[in-house]
Design a protein around this motif. Structure first.
Motif, short mmCIF file in Angstrom:
data_model
loop_
_atom_site.label_atom_id
_atom_site.label_comp_id
_atom_site.label_asym_id
_atom_site.label_seq_id
_atom_site.Cartn_x
_atom_site.Cartn_y
_atom_site.Cartn_z
N VAL A 247 1.04 -1.14 0.19
CA VAL A 247 -0.04 0.00 -0.04
C VAL A 247 0.94 1.34 -0.01
CG1 VAL A 247 -1.94 1.11 1.13
CG2 VAL A 247 -1.67 -1.28 1.29
N ILE A 248 0.67 2.10 -0.93
CA ILE A 248 1.37 3.19 -1.12
C ILE A 248 0.35 4.48 -0.74
CG2 ILE A 248 2.71 4.91 -2.47
CD1 ILE A 248 3.39 2.32 -4.29
N HIS A 249 0.58 5.07 0.41
CA HIS A 249 -0.26 6.21 0.79
C HIS A 249 0.10 7.50 0.07
CE1 HIS A 249 -2.43 4.12 3.94
NE2 HIS A 249 -1.36 3.42 3.81
N VAL A 250 -0.84 8.22 -0.53
CA VAL A 250 -0.47 9.49 -1.18
C VAL A 250 -1.66 10.46 -0.59
CG1 VAL A 250 0.73 8.40 -3.46
CG2 VAL A 250 -1.86 8.75 -3.32
N SER A 251 -1.40 11.76 -1.09
CA SER A 251 -2.46 12.82 -0.58
C SER A 251 -3.19 13.45 -2.02
CB SER A 251 -1.73 13.69 0.12
OG SER A 251 -2.72 14.73 0.69
N SER A 252 -2.39 14.16 -2.84
CA SER A 252 -2.75 14.90 -3.84
C SER A 252 -2.77 14.03 -5.16
CB SER A 252 -1.84 16.09 -4.09
OG SER A 252 -0.55 15.63 -4.39
N ALA A 253 -3.49 14.76 -6.07
CA ALA A 253 -3.38 13.53 -7.47
C ALA A 253 -2.10 13.80 -8.09
CB ALA A 253 -4.30 14.63 -8.28
N LEU A 254 -1.17 15.00 -7.81
CA LEU A 254 0.12 14.74 -8.45
C LEU A 254 0.96 13.81 -7.82
CD1 LEU A 254 1.16 18.50 -8.62
CD2 LEU A 254 0.59 17.10 -10.44
N GLU A 255 0.92 13.41 -6.27
CA GLU A 255 1.46 12.42 -5.62
C GLU A 255 1.05 10.91 -6.37
OE1 GLU A 255 2.14 14.78 -1.47
OE2 GLU A 255 1.08 12.74 -1.57
N MET A 256 -0.30 10.90 -6.33
CA MET A 256 -1.06 9.74 -6.80
C MET A 256 -0.29 9.36 -8.38
SD MET A 256 -4.91 8.74 -7.02
CE MET A 256 -5.13 8.05 -5.32
N HIS A 257 -0.40 10.38 -9.12
CA HIS A 257 0.18 10.54 -10.65
C HIS A 257 1.60 9.89 -10.41
CE1 HIS A 257 1.69 11.70 -14.42
NE2 HIS A 257 0.44 11.38 -14.76
N GLU A 258 2.30 10.23 -9.70
CA GLU A 258 3.98 10.19 -9.74
C GLU A 258 3.99 8.58 -9.15
OE1 GLU A 258 6.39 12.55 -7.21
OE2 GLU A 258 7.97 11.46 -7.68
N ALA A 259 3.05 8.09 -8.20
CA ALA A 259 3.40 6.82 -7.68
C ALA A 259 2.86 5.81 -8.99
CB ALA A 259 2.55 6.51 -6.40
N CYS A 260 1.86 6.10 -9.50
CA CYS A 260 1.46 5.34 -10.39
C CYS A 260 2.42 5.09 -11.63
CB CYS A 260 -0.17 5.63 -11.05
SG CYS A 260 -1.17 5.46 -9.70
N MET A 261 2.94 6.17 -12.08
CA MET A 261 3.87 5.89 -13.05
C MET A 261 5.06 5.27 -12.75
SD MET A 261 2.21 7.49 -15.54
CE MET A 261 0.35 7.68 -15.05
N GLY A 262 5.31 5.56 -11.67
CA GLY A 262 6.56 4.77 -11.12
C GLY A 262 6.50 3.44 -11.35
#
Ligand code: C5P
Length: 397
Positions: A247-262
């Protein structure tokens, strides 16, 4: 579906014990051999004779029974099962297995077994919500025990809340899945996004939506049960982490985007998160003060990256990409367009109306949309939506 499978069914004491009779009948219909084990207190609620008649098996109950030990030692009883189901599981029994107490046959079997275990709790809402029970359930989940339910509803004691035994069919279907992991899905890497995103306005304020993350969470649980390698990218939520998933916890859409692309490449992406489409362009570095001489506050928003679309367009695109869409009007036309625009293989569509608001709810009514058409699904639990989605995924992958 359960042919040649042996299921050890542990029945513990509680008013829901009578429902175990239905479970026995259903498991046998599906082809399983059911070996029942009853705790002393369960016999106050359901008779060993009924259990024996329906299972067409001896009912095991005594730890130190000479006949049981000579016919089938308790270790063998535990080891020969393909699956152990505890139904209903009382708060007391859950505590025992969490603590490793073996003071009767049922709890000793749980200690001695090295097979898959499915626990179906049923108890009063306050007992279920008690911190001791929650801690025990959490611990057991992290040890790999599978849970089904409890459901929310009215209970025998007259109270309303979480604690009702899960639907018998749901318990039976979860058993089928645990015993027949899909070869197609097993070990496939699935990326799931879930929850809302928080878009900062300043250090103390943010913009968000009502998503609870429950649907994505249920999908992650179903994918873990199916033997998939699951990465859940989770926006802010009160839900617990899914045992068995990264589980990767993120807060903003930008963080979610970065996690997903990675996380690319992955075999499957399921974008369930209610990502904010916009974010404040220049969030305040300090708390923005309330101006006395105006009744307005203008915030300029800038578009967030579209995670679903970027995954679908990625040069290492997952083989299957599934999105979610909530629509309030012109549902069919909007969804068709969205499918094309986002380049995804399927969309799970929620029609939000006065009579159906899935945010935070345990149930969901959705439609399954691909370029072949729109398949409406009935109002079902989010767990059942997750299961239907996995059935579709199995066909697609
Ligand atoms: O465009 P709309 O927000 O209706 O699309 C919903 C779908 O797109 C969901 O699957 C959601 O997870 C995804 N999405 C996304 N990134 C965004 C906006 C939506 O992944 N910025």
């Amino acid at each position: 579906m359960l042919k040649n499978k042996t299921i050890l069914l542990i029945i513990t004491g509680g008013i829901a014990a009578y429902k175990s009779l239905d479970l026995i009948r259903r498991l046998r219909e599906l082809g399983a051999e059911v070996r029942p084990v009853m705790t002393k207190s369960s016999a106050q609620f359901v008779t060993p004779l009924s259990v024996s008649a329906l299972s067409e098996s001896k009912v095991y109950g005594e730890l130190f029974s000479l006949t049981d030990e000579s016919e089938m030692g308790h270790i063998r009883l535990a080891r020969e099962a393909d699956l152990i189901i505890v139904c209903p599981a009382s708060a007391d029994f859950i505590t025992k297995i969490c603590r490793g107490i073996g003071d009767d046959l049922a709890s000793t079997l749980m200690l001695a077994a090295d097979t898959k275990m499915l626990i179906a709790p049923a108890m009063n809402v306050k007992m279920w919500e008690n911190g001791a029970t929650s801690d025990n359930v959490r611990t057991l989940k992290t040890r790999g025990h599978h849970f089904v339910g409890p459901d929310v509803g009215s209970m025998a004691c007259g109270e309303i809340g979480a604690g009702r035994l899960a639907d018998i069919e749901e318990i039976a279907q979860k058993s089928v899945r645990l015993l027949n992991p899909s070869e197609k899905l097993k070990d496939k890497h699935v990326l799931i996004t879930a929850g809302p995103t928080h878009e900062p306005i300043d250090p103390v304020r943010y913009m968000a939506n009502n998503s609870s993350g429950k649907q994505g969470h249920a999908i992650a649980v179903a994918c873990v049960d199916a033997g998939m390698k699951v990465t859940l990218v989770m926006g802010p939520s009160h839900l617990e982490d899914v045992p068995g998933a990264d589980v990767i916890h993120v807060s903003s859409a930008l963080e979610m985007h970065e996690a997903c692309m990675g996380l690319m490449p992955a075999d499957v992406a399921i974008c369930c998160a209610a990502v904010a489409d916009w974010r404040p362009e220049s969030p305040g570095k300090q708390k923005i003060k309330k101006e006395e001489n105006t009744d307005h506050w203008d915030i300029r928003f800038i578009k967030n990256p579209d995670i679903l679309r970027d995954l679908s367009m990625h040069k290492k695109r997952p083989k299957v990409v599934i999105g979610f869409a909530a629509e309030t009007d012109k549902v069919e036309a909007n969804v068709k367009q969205k499918l094309l625009k986002k380049n995804c293989d399927a969309l799970v569509v929620n029609e939000i109306s006065d009579w159906h608001d899935p945010f935070g709810s345990d149930n969901n009514q959705v439609g399954w949309v691909t370029n072949k058409g729109h398949e409406p699904w009935p109002l079902i639990t989010k767990q059942e939506v997750a299961q239907r989605l996995l059935d579709k995924l199995e066909e697609m992958i």
